[in-house]
Design a protein around this motif. Structure first.
Motif, PDB file in Angstrom:
ATOM      1  N   UNK A   1     -10.638  29.634  99.437  1.00 57.97           N
ATOM      2  CA  UNK A   1      -9.914  30.319 100.489  1.00 57.97           C
ATOM      3  C   UNK A   1      -9.785  31.808 100.242  1.00 57.97           C
ATOM      4  N   UNK A   2      -9.717  32.207  98.976  1.00 55.77           N
ATOM      5  CA  UNK A   2      -9.662  33.623  98.649  1.00 55.77           C
ATOM      6  C   UNK A   2     -10.995  34.317  98.925  1.00 55.77           C
ATOM      7  N   UNK A   3     -12.093  33.593  98.798  1.00 49.99           N
ATOM      8  CA  UNK A   3     -13.423  34.186  98.933  1.00 49.99           C
ATOM      9  C   UNK A   3     -13.826  34.365 100.393  1.00 49.99           C
ATOM     10  N   UNK A   4     -13.551  33.377 101.220  1.00 51.39           N
ATOM     11  CA  UNK A   4     -14.103  33.350 102.575  1.00 51.39           C
ATOM     12  C   UNK A   4     -13.785  34.586 103.418  1.00 51.39           C
ATOM     13  N   UNK A   5     -12.544  35.112 103.429  1.00 54.83           N
ATOM     14  CA  UNK A   5     -12.294  36.288 104.282  1.00 54.83           C
ATOM     15  C   UNK A   5     -13.117  37.507 103.898  1.00 54.83           C
ATOM     16  N   UNK A   6     -13.401  37.640 102.607  1.00 54.83           N
ATOM     17  CA  UNK A   6     -14.126  38.827 102.159  1.00 54.83           C
ATOM     18  C   UNK A   6     -15.611  38.763 102.484  1.00 54.83           C
ATOM     19  N   UNK A   7     -16.122  37.585 102.799  1.00 57.39           N
ATOM     20  CA  UNK A   7     -17.524  37.481 103.207  1.00 57.39           C
ATOM     21  C   UNK A   7     -17.742  38.280 104.489  1.00 57.39           C
ATOM     22  N   UNK A   8     -16.829  38.121 105.451  1.00 55.26           N
ATOM     23  CA  UNK A   8     -16.943  38.875 106.704  1.00 55.26           C
ATOM     24  C   UNK A   8     -16.836  40.373 106.449  1.00 55.26           C
ATOM     25  N   UNK A   9     -15.946  40.772 105.541  1.00 52.61           N
ATOM     26  CA  UNK A   9     -15.804  42.193 105.211  1.00 52.61           C
ATOM     27  C   UNK A   9     -17.095  42.732 104.614  1.00 52.61           C
ATOM     28  N   UNK A  10     -17.694  41.955 103.720  1.00 53.67           N
ATOM     29  CA  UNK A  10     -18.954  42.382 103.107  1.00 53.67           C
ATOM     30  C   UNK A  10     -20.068  42.533 104.123  1.00 53.67           C
ATOM     31  N   UNK A  11     -20.159  41.609 105.071  1.00 57.73           N
ATOM     32  CA  UNK A  11     -21.202  41.695 106.094  1.00 57.73           C
ATOM     33  C   UNK A  11     -20.981  42.897 107.015  1.00 57.73           C
ATOM     34  N   UNK A  12     -19.716  43.237 107.272  1.00 60.61           N
ATOM     35  CA  UNK A  12     -19.432  44.447 108.053  1.00 60.61           C
ATOM     36  C   UNK A  12     -19.918  45.676 107.300  1.00 60.61           C
ATOM     37  N   UNK A  13     -19.676  45.718 105.987  1.00 66.96           N
ATOM     38  CA  UNK A  13     -20.151  46.846 105.190  1.00 66.96           C
ATOM     39  C   UNK A  13     -21.668  46.951 105.235  1.00 66.96           C
ATOM     40  N   UNK A  14     -22.342  45.807 105.154  1.00 67.28           N
ATOM     41  CA  UNK A  14     -23.808  45.810 105.223  1.00 67.28           C
ATOM     42  C   UNK A  14     -24.274  46.382 106.555  1.00 67.28           C
ATOM     43  N   UNK A  15     -23.636  45.973 107.645  1.00 70.01           N
ATOM     44  CA  UNK A  15     -24.024  46.459 108.972  1.00 70.01           C
ATOM     45  C   UNK A  15     -23.837  47.964 109.078  1.00 70.01           C
ATOM     46  N   UNK A  16     -22.735  48.474 108.533  1.00 69.29           N
ATOM     47  CA  UNK A  16     -22.478  49.914 108.593  1.00 69.29           C
ATOM     48  C   UNK A  16     -23.536  50.681 107.809  1.00 69.29           C
ATOM     49  N   UNK A  17     -23.872  50.198 106.618  1.00 73.55           N
ATOM     50  CA  UNK A  17     -24.861  50.891 105.786  1.00 73.55           C
ATOM     51  C   UNK A  17     -26.230  50.876 106.449  1.00 73.55           C
ATOM     52  N   UNK A  18     -26.624  49.731 106.990  1.00 74.43           N
ATOM     53  CA  UNK A  18     -27.931  49.630 107.639  1.00 74.43           C
ATOM     54  C   UNK A  18     -28.004  50.531 108.864  1.00 74.43           C
ATOM     55  N   UNK A  19     -26.927  50.553 109.661  1.00 75.17           N
ATOM     56  CA  UNK A  19     -26.929  51.375 110.869  1.00 75.17           C
ATOM     57  C   UNK A  19     -27.009  52.861 110.519  1.00 75.17           C
ATOM     58  N   UNK A  20     -26.215  53.299 109.541  1.00 76.81           N
ATOM     59  CA  UNK A  20     -26.255  54.694 109.140  1.00 76.81           C
ATOM     60  C   UNK A  20     -27.578  55.056 108.473  1.00 76.81           C
ATOM     61  N   UNK A  21     -28.114  54.126 107.690  1.00 75.03           N
ATOM     62  CA  UNK A  21     -29.405  54.380 107.046  1.00 75.03           C
ATOM     63  C   UNK A  21     -30.520  54.546 108.058  1.00 75.03           C
ATOM     64  N   UNK A  22     -30.460  53.763 109.121  1.00 80.10           N
ATOM     65  CA  UNK A  22     -31.472  53.870 110.167  1.00 80.10           C
ATOM     66  C   UNK A  22     -31.285  55.143 110.986  1.00 80.10           C
ATOM     67  N   UNK A  23     -30.028  55.468 111.297  1.00 80.65           N
ATOM     68  CA  UNK A  23     -29.725  56.599 112.164  1.00 80.65           C
ATOM     69  C   UNK A  23     -29.897  57.939 111.445  1.00 80.65           C
ATOM     70  N   UNK A  24     -29.395  58.026 110.235  1.00 83.94           N
ATOM     71  CA  UNK A  24     -29.407  59.307 109.529  1.00 83.94           C
ATOM     72  C   UNK A  24     -30.695  59.546 108.743  1.00 83.94           C
ATOM     73  N   UNK A  25     -31.258  58.490 108.153  1.00 84.86           N
ATOM     74  CA  UNK A  25     -32.389  58.673 107.237  1.00 84.86           C
ATOM     75  C   UNK A  25     -33.659  57.969 107.697  1.00 84.86           C
ATOM     76  N   UNK A  26     -33.598  57.282 108.845  1.00 84.47           N
ATOM     77  CA  UNK A  26     -34.767  56.594 109.389  1.00 84.47           C
ATOM     78  C   UNK A  26     -35.370  55.632 108.374  1.00 84.47           C
ATOM     79  N   UNK A  27     -34.504  54.862 107.707  1.00 83.95           N
ATOM     80  CA  UNK A  27     -34.956  53.869 106.737  1.00 83.95           C
ATOM     81  C   UNK A  27     -35.448  52.641 107.499  1.00 83.95           C
ATOM     82  N   UNK A  28     -36.668  52.201 107.268  1.00 84.58           N
ATOM     83  CA  UNK A  28     -37.208  51.073 108.041  1.00 84.58           C
ATOM     84  C   UNK A  28     -36.669  49.734 107.543  1.00 84.58           C
TER      85      UNK A  28
END
Length: 369
Positions: A222-249
């Motif tokens: 139960x302690x782990x499950x909520x943070x999975x969603x937080x981690x996936x949000x972080x991944x989405x933010x990094x991927x979006x910024x990487x694509x937008x700012x640095x054109x990372x494929x």
């Protein structure tokens, strides 16, 4: 100011510090770890890169050229294939960093002054590209010509071409941004769950949890499950910024990217839970997290080339989840590989998660002491 009272405070702090084994370990451990890692384990002069070789000519001259390349120590032959396509498959899976291919008309090319060999490079790592440049400087005329050829001429220098894949422009962001996904997840996920159990004790919530029928496994999961969603949000933010700012494929499947991130998130969360069962305060949990984060960022291949490290350092790095995740994320995002092609690293992360979760459940006790 009373020197007596001041001295009493100093003695009090020293005694309190002596009772905190984690702090004592950091006083000695941090200088030792940094000295060993930077002075011994970190080496930017690459040697022994995993390589595949295709010698379709198989003449005395082509074999001599291969031997001259191996003599530089830059590459270590792991695979001997028959076609360049096989080398490309090995590059895509991350099994090799370099591939040397010699065409069937090697001797004719040497006489005509055309390139006699190609070095296929995994360009997702800029350091590997620099190492490949050393191999291209091997003089082709040091290889003896085939005695069956009636014509002998002096071959030109620099007749070995380099073909870089996945990052031909050698942009640093292409290599750094996928790695940042793992570094940020390692830092945040371990820290979040590292203080989870300790925070319950410090805030007085542990008494409430003890009174509930929750089992240790239910509380840990139960302690782990909520943070999975937080981690996936972080991944989405990094991927979006990487694509937008640095054109990372993202050459591979976006689903594979998130699945690889999920594996790392689970591995780090369970590691953080294990830390939380050992720490007695949130500050101590953060100290222990730092002990994990420092070797991870230095030995995983994020900052320094993995191939340049001595064997002992590589063995230690294989235990760290970030090492396996970097292979997965760079394979999917930059080389277009599938997770099933890198199943060894997937299995390593799954095994790490299972071991850490089991250890955390066994160590946790629903009591205040």
């Amino acid at each position: 100011m009373s020197w007596r009272r001041l001295w009493a405070i100093v003695v009090k702090e020293l005694r309190q510090m002596s009772r905190d084994r984690v702090t004592l370990a950091m006083i000695v451990g941090i200088p030792v770890i940094q000295l060993v890692l930077f002075g011994y384990a970190i080496n930017t002069n690459l040697r022994g890169l995993d390589a595949g070789i295709v010698d379709q000519a198989n003449t005395s001259g082509s074999r001599a050229l291969v031997m001259d390349m191996l003599a530089t120590g830059v590459m270590s032959p792991r695979y001997h294939e028959t076609t360049p396509e096989a080398l490309m498959a090995l590059l895509r899976r991350g099994d090799i960093s370099l591939g040397v291919t010699i065409p069937p008309d090697f001797e004719r090319r040497r006489i005509d002054g055309r390139p006699v060999a190609q070095i296929l490079v995994d360009g997702s790592d800029n350091v590997v590209q620099s190492a490949a440049a050393q191999l291209a400087q091997v003089p082709v005329n040091s290889a003896a010509p085939d005695t069956r050829s009636p014509i002998v001429s002096t071959p030109p220098q620099g007749a070995i071409s380099i073909v870089s894949f996945y990052n031909p422009q050698r942009r640093s962001a292409v290599n750094i941004v996928p790695g940042l996904v793992g570094v940020i997840l390692t830092m945040t996920m371990v820290l979040f769950t590292g203080i989870a159990i300790v925070r319950e004790r410090e805030r007085g919530n542990m008494e409430l949890l003890i009174a509930t029928p929750l089992t240790s496994a239910e509380l840990m999961i139960g302690k782990v499950l909520p943070y999975i969603a937080i981690g996936l949000i972080q991944v989405s933010v990094i991927l979006a910024l990487g694509r937008w700012l640095f054109d990372v494929p993202i050459s591979g499947s976006l689903l594979d990217v998130y699945l690889a991130a999920m594996l790392l998130i689970l591995a780090n969360l369970t590691l953080g839970l294990l830390i939380s069962t050992r720490a007695t305060s949130q500050f101590q949990a953060m100290q222990m997290t730092f002990f994990i984060f420092l070797p991870s960022i230095l030995l995983s291949g994020f900052m320094f080339p993995f191939a340049g490290m001595p064997r002992v350092a590589q063995w230690i790095a294989e235990v760290l989840p970030l090492t396996h995740f970097l292979r997965l994320i760079r394979g999917v995002m930059l080389r277009g590989a599938g997770l099933w092609e890198m199943w060894v690293d997937v299995l390593a992360l799954v095994a790490f998660t299972a071991v850490m979760m089991t250890a955390a459940i066994l160590r946790f006790r629903k009591r205040l002491d």
